[in-house]
Design a protein around this motif. Structure first.
Motif, short mmCIF file in Angstrom:
data_model
loop_
_atom_site.label_atom_id
_atom_site.label_comp_id
_atom_site.label_asym_id
_atom_site.label_seq_id
_atom_site.Cartn_x
_atom_site.Cartn_y
_atom_site.Cartn_z
N TRP A 145 -10.19 -12.03 10.68
CA TRP A 145 -9.64 -12.46 11.97
C TRP A 145 -9.20 -13.92 11.91
CZ3 TRP A 145 -9.64 -8.08 14.82
CH2 TRP A 145 -9.14 -8.16 16.12
N LYS A 146 -10.04 -14.74 11.29
CA LYS A 146 -9.75 -16.18 11.24
C LYS A 146 -8.58 -16.52 10.31
CE LYS A 146 -14.53 -17.25 11.23
NZ LYS A 146 -15.57 -18.10 10.65
N ALA A 147 -8.30 -15.64 9.36
CA ALA A 147 -7.25 -15.90 8.37
C ALA A 147 -5.85 -15.86 8.97
CB ALA A 147 -7.34 -14.88 7.24
N SER A 148 -5.71 -15.35 10.19
CA SER A 148 -4.40 -15.27 10.83
C SER A 148 -4.27 -16.34 11.91
CB SER A 148 -4.20 -13.88 11.45
OG SER A 148 -2.99 -13.83 12.18
N PRO A 149 -3.15 -17.06 11.94
CA PRO A 149 -2.95 -18.08 12.98
C PRO A 149 -2.70 -17.48 14.36
CG PRO A 149 -0.97 -17.85 11.66
CD PRO A 149 -2.02 -17.01 11.00
N THR A 150 -2.37 -16.19 14.39
CA THR A 150 -2.14 -15.49 15.66
C THR A 150 -3.19 -14.39 15.81
OG1 THR A 150 -0.58 -13.98 14.57
CG2 THR A 150 0.33 -15.95 15.62
N PRO A 151 -3.44 -13.93 17.02
CA PRO A 151 -4.44 -12.88 17.24
C PRO A 151 -4.12 -11.61 16.44
CG PRO A 151 -3.80 -13.88 19.32
CD PRO A 151 -2.84 -14.40 18.29
N ARG A 152 -5.16 -11.00 15.90
CA ARG A 152 -4.99 -9.75 15.18
C ARG A 152 -4.81 -8.58 16.16
NH1 ARG A 152 -3.92 -10.52 9.73
NH2 ARG A 152 -5.56 -11.70 8.69
N ALA A 153 -5.43 -8.70 17.33
CA ALA A 153 -5.35 -7.64 18.33
C ALA A 153 -5.60 -8.24 19.70
CB ALA A 153 -6.38 -6.55 18.03
N TRP A 154 -5.11 -7.56 20.73
CA TRP A 154 -5.32 -7.99 22.10
C TRP A 154 -5.25 -6.77 23.00
CZ3 TRP A 154 -1.37 -8.96 18.84
CH2 TRP A 154 -0.11 -8.44 19.15
N SER A 155 -5.76 -6.87 24.20
CA SER A 155 -5.80 -5.73 25.10
C SER A 155 -4.59 -5.71 26.02
CB SER A 155 -7.08 -5.75 25.94
OG SER A 155 -7.14 -6.91 26.74
N VAL A 156 -4.11 -4.50 26.29
CA VAL A 156 -2.98 -4.27 27.20
C VAL A 156 -3.34 -3.07 28.07
CG1 VAL A 156 -1.27 -5.18 25.59
CG2 VAL A 156 -1.83 -2.74 25.54
N PRO A 157 -2.71 -2.93 29.23
CA PRO A 157 -2.99 -1.76 30.08
C PRO A 157 -2.64 -0.46 29.35
CG PRO A 157 -1.84 -3.45 31.32
CD PRO A 157 -1.79 -3.89 29.88
N SER A 158 -3.51 0.52 29.47
CA SER A 158 -3.28 1.82 28.84
C SER A 158 -2.23 2.60 29.64
CB SER A 158 -4.57 2.63 28.79
OG SER A 158 -4.33 3.94 28.34
N CYS A 159 -1.31 3.25 28.92
CA CYS A 159 -0.26 4.05 29.57
C CYS A 159 -0.46 5.55 29.35
CB CYS A 159 1.11 3.64 29.05
SG CYS A 159 1.57 1.94 29.43
N ALA A 160 -1.49 5.91 28.57
CA ALA A 160 -1.73 7.32 28.26
C ALA A 160 -2.67 7.95 29.28
CB ALA A 160 -2.31 7.45 26.86
N ALA A 161 -2.38 9.18 29.63
CA ALA A 161 -3.20 9.92 30.60
C ALA A 161 -4.11 10.90 29.88
CB ALA A 161 -2.30 10.66 31.59
N ASN A 162 -5.38 10.92 30.28
CA ASN A 162 -6.36 11.83 29.71
C ASN A 162 -6.91 12.71 30.84
OD1 ASN A 162 -9.09 12.82 28.87
ND2 ASN A 162 -8.68 11.60 27.04
N GLU A 173 -1.65 -6.40 15.65
CA GLU A 173 -0.60 -7.17 14.98
C GLU A 173 0.32 -6.26 14.18
OE1 GLU A 173 -0.78 -11.40 12.66
OE2 GLU A 173 -2.06 -9.79 11.88
N SER A 174 -0.25 -5.26 13.53
CA SER A 174 0.51 -4.28 12.76
C SER A 174 -0.41 -3.12 12.41
CB SER A 174 1.07 -4.89 11.47
OG SER A 174 0.01 -5.20 10.57
N LEU A 175 0.16 -2.05 11.89
CA LEU A 175 -0.65 -0.91 11.47
C LEU A 175 -1.53 -1.28 10.29
CD1 LEU A 175 -1.25 2.10 11.92
CD2 LEU A 175 0.61 2.64 10.33
N ASN A 176 -1.03 -2.17 9.43
CA ASN A 176 -1.81 -2.62 8.28
C ASN A 176 -3.02 -3.44 8.70
OD1 ASN A 176 -0.14 -1.40 6.39
ND2 ASN A 176 1.18 -3.20 6.19
N VAL A 177 -2.99 -3.97 9.90
CA VAL A 177 -4.15 -4.67 10.46
C VAL A 177 -5.05 -3.68 11.19
CG1 VAL A 177 -4.87 -6.29 12.28
CG2 VAL A 177 -3.07 -6.94 10.67
N ALA A 178 -4.45 -2.79 11.94
CA ALA A 178 -5.23 -1.85 12.76
C ALA A 178 -6.14 -0.97 11.91
CB ALA A 178 -4.28 -0.98 13.58
N VAL A 179 -5.65 -0.45 10.79
CA VAL A 179 -6.43 0.51 10.00
C VAL A 179 -7.72 -0.11 9.46
CG1 VAL A 179 -6.45 1.97 7.94
CG2 VAL A 179 -4.44 1.95 9.43
N PRO A 180 -7.70 -1.27 8.77
CA PRO A 180 -8.97 -1.83 8.28
C PRO A 180 -9.88 -2.34 9.39
CG PRO A 180 -7.15 -3.33 7.81
CD PRO A 180 -6.54 -2.04 8.27
N VAL A 181 -9.30 -2.89 10.47
CA VAL A 181 -10.12 -3.38 11.57
C VAL A 181 -10.87 -2.24 12.24
CG1 VAL A 181 -10.03 -4.36 13.89
CG2 VAL A 181 -8.82 -5.48 12.03
#
Length: 314
Positions: A114-131, A149-157
């Motif tokens: 997380w610290k290795a990136s100058p920008t956030p790796r992830a952040w929260s947004v309103p969900s648009c999917a209905a369950n 930040e990207s799929l390459n970030v999402a998978v290991p995180v």
């Protein structure tokens, strides 16, 4: 089967024979995690196979870091078969310390990444999917989801979150098993104090030394309530990441990447009471819909863990 497809697609991206061997480690690690059994090839043998192949992507690092965890989980499964009370307490304490040390190592890697990136790796947004589980839209289970930040970030995180959720679950199960065996309430501190606290689990030591990752000891002030809160947070984070993976532009790779994370969250909510709404939400993810997302793809999954350690149920 889904893990094989995920491994294959990752191999296609790398175009090397060595990558094929590493993809096999992904397959066998996920199988071993879900079955809670040590891998059929020892970790040092896998490392000899992939050595010199320049596997240094974040996902590669995560899988090499967690490769020793199935062996620890196998030890946890075996605890209930120990009849001698003294040995049972010592082994329970040793396995719990090993699991907590592994969690600390995962947290360290996650924080450094997380610290290795100058920008956030992830952040929260309103969900648009209905369950369908959200009957009352004013009281949705997950109103927000994660943007990465990207799929390459999402998978290991998310892989880190998923393994941590499974490990936290096992600490809770061991604590419950020891309480049941003793017939009285105990604290996590009491459990950790049993046996030789200077013993370091060999698998954890091997993983830490191979990855240059600090080997942590358990936090003596941590309570079982803290473990429950952290495990629940990890499992909920997994659920909040699913919408990102199911975006149309992620293709089948995104959907396949959720196979183990979904399994981990499902086991956590199944095995620990008080999460009925989250469990219902997960059961209905194949019926979800929303702009720019695609759900309901027919995929193989891992089998559920039938019961908690020792066959305990609440």
């Amino acid at each position: 089967m889904a893990t094989l497809v995920l491994a294959y697609e990752d191999c296609v991206r790398k175009y090397t024979r060595g990558a094929l061997f590493f993809c096999l480690t992904i397959w066998q690690t996920l199988e071993a995690l879900t079955k809670r059994r040590a891998q059929f090839l020892e970790n040092d043998i896998w490392r000899q196979i992939v050595t010199g192949s320049n596997f240094n992507s974040p996902l590669d690092e995560v899988y090499q870091m967690i490769a020793g965890i199935p062996a620890i989980l196998e030890q946890a499964v075996a605890l209930s078969s120990i009849s001698d009370q003294g040995i049972f307490l010592k082994e329970s304490a040793a396995v719990t310390r090993s699991i907590l040390a592994m969690i600390k190592s995962i947290e360290f890697w996650h924080d450094e990444f997380w610290k290795a990136s100058p920008t956030p790796r992830a952040w929260s947004v309103p969900s648009c999917a209905a369950n369908p589980a959200n009957v009352d839209l004013s009281n949705r289970i997950f109103s927000f989801c994660f943007e990465f930040e990207s799929l390459n970030v999402a998978v290991p995180v998310v892989m880190c979150w998923s393994v941590a959720a499974q490990l936290y679950s096992n600490v809770i199960q061991i604590h419950d098993l020891v309480q049941a065996r003793l017939g009285r309430h105990i604290t996590l501190k009491y459990l950790l104090a049993q046996g030789d606290t200077t013993v370091v689990d060999a698998a954890s030591l091997l993983e830490a030394s191979s990855q240059n990752t600090p080997l942590f000891t358990a936090d003596k002030d941590c309570s079982i309530q803290d473990i429950q809160a952290k495990g629940t947070r990890m499992a909920r984070h997994i659920c909040q990441s699913l919408e990102y993976f199911h975006r149309i532009e992620m293709g089948t790779y995104g959907s396949h990447a959720t196979t183990y994370p979904s399994w981990s969250a499902r086991q956590y909510f199944r095995l620990h009471p008080g999460h009925e709404r989250e469990m219902l939400w997960l059961k209905n993810t194949h019926k979800m819909h929303g702009p720019g997302t695609r759900w309901g793809l027919s995929m193989m999954t891992f089998a559920n863990i039938v019961e908690p350690l020792g066959g305990l149920s609440k």
